[in-house]
Enzyme design. Structure first.
Site, short mmCIF file in Angstrom:
data_model
loop_
_atom_site.label_atom_id
_atom_site.label_comp_id
_atom_site.label_asym_id
_atom_site.label_seq_id
_atom_site.Cartn_x
_atom_site.Cartn_y
_atom_site.Cartn_z
N TYR A 28 26.64 10.94 36.58
CA TYR A 28 27.31 10.45 35.38
C TYR A 28 28.75 10.96 35.32
CZ TYR A 28 27.80 9.02 30.51
OH TYR A 28 28.20 8.43 29.34
N ALA A 59 20.21 12.02 33.90
CA ALA A 59 19.38 13.23 34.06
C ALA A 59 17.92 12.97 33.73
CB ALA A 59 19.93 14.36 33.19
N GLU A 61 16.20 10.46 34.51
CA GLU A 61 15.55 9.79 35.63
C GLU A 61 15.32 10.70 36.84
OE1 GLU A 61 16.79 7.21 32.75
OE2 GLU A 61 18.28 8.26 33.95
N CYS A 83 24.60 16.69 35.24
CA CYS A 83 25.33 17.43 34.21
C CYS A 83 25.18 16.70 32.88
CB CYS A 83 26.80 17.53 34.59
SG CYS A 83 27.80 18.40 33.36
N VAL A 84 24.86 17.48 31.85
CA VAL A 84 24.78 16.96 30.49
C VAL A 84 25.76 17.79 29.66
CG1 VAL A 84 23.27 16.44 28.55
CG2 VAL A 84 22.33 16.49 30.88
N ILE A 85 26.76 17.11 29.09
CA ILE A 85 27.76 17.77 28.26
C ILE A 85 27.48 17.39 26.80
CG2 ILE A 85 30.22 17.97 27.72
CD1 ILE A 85 30.81 17.31 30.67
N THR A 89 25.92 13.77 19.05
CA THR A 89 24.61 13.41 18.52
C THR A 89 23.52 14.32 19.11
OG1 THR A 89 24.06 11.85 20.30
CG2 THR A 89 25.37 11.00 18.45
N HIS A 91 21.25 13.40 21.00
CA HIS A 91 20.84 12.91 22.31
C HIS A 91 20.96 14.01 23.36
CE1 HIS A 91 20.04 9.97 25.41
NE2 HIS A 91 21.17 10.27 26.03
N ARG A 129 30.71 25.97 36.62
CA ARG A 129 29.36 26.12 37.17
C ARG A 129 29.14 25.29 38.42
NH1 ARG A 129 29.71 27.54 32.26
NH2 ARG A 129 28.26 28.97 31.25
#
Length: 185
Positions: A28, A59, A61, A83-85, A89, A91, A129
């Site tokens: 992503y 992420a 999936e 990576c999730v930032i 929300t 989510h 990271r």
């Protein structure tokens, strides 16, 4: 863990027989994913193992793709990257929690898996990271998967099937009591 803290890193291992890892990445944020991939590839190669790479949309999936590969292919270890930032929300919490839970459940089923899905507040944290020259979390996830693989090989060959064996699988003439059943054979 803060980036400036010292921490212990286990010594790198190796394998007597070939090992093949699957890197599953959610790209992503492409630049961050590329750093994670570079770290994972370098670590896998340093162990003398080979690897394949697949990309998935997000992420959430990643665990599904790893579970599919576990059923349909011949990989020994798995590296989950992405990576999730945090956004505006809830989510963020859903994606972080559910992707991590899926990976943990796969590990509890016996998959040799390293979780390199970053869950961060902002892009600067993610880059620190992900970068190989900094915290190298992609390399760390690959090392975790390979250490688990080495441990599983130390303890013996993988078992076919997980859970209880049915009396039918033991043969028609076999009579057993429930108390005599070993659920892990």
């Amino acid at each position: 863990m803060a980036g400036n803290e010292l921490h212990y890193t286990m010594p790198r291992g190796g394998f007597d027989t070939p090992a093949k890892a699957l890197i599953v990445v959610a790209p992503y944020y492409r630049d961050i994913a590329d750093e994670l991939i570079a770290g994972a590839r370098a670590e896998i190669e340093a162990w003398g193992a080979s690897h394949d790479l697949v990309e998935v949309p997000g992420a959430l999936e990643v665990p599904t793709a790893i579970a599919m590969a576990g059923r349909m292919s011949n990989f020994d270890a798995y590296v989950a990257l992405g990576c999730v930032i945090r956004g505006e929300t809830t989510h963020y919490e859903t994606v972080c929690n559910d992707s991590s839970r899926g990976i943990t459940l796969l590990g509890l089923q016996g998959f040799c898996i390293g979780n390199g899905i970053l869950t961060v507040e902002n892009r600067d944290q993610a880059l620190a990271r992900a970068r190989v020259a900094e915290q190298n979390k992609g390399g760390g996830a690959a090392a975790a998967a390979l250490h688990l693989l080495a441990l599983s090989r130390k303890w013996g060959a993988p078992r076919k099937g997980v859970g209880f064996r049915s009396p039918a699988s033991l043969g028609e003439d076999t009579v057993i009591a429930a108390a005599d059943m070993d659920p892990w054979t």
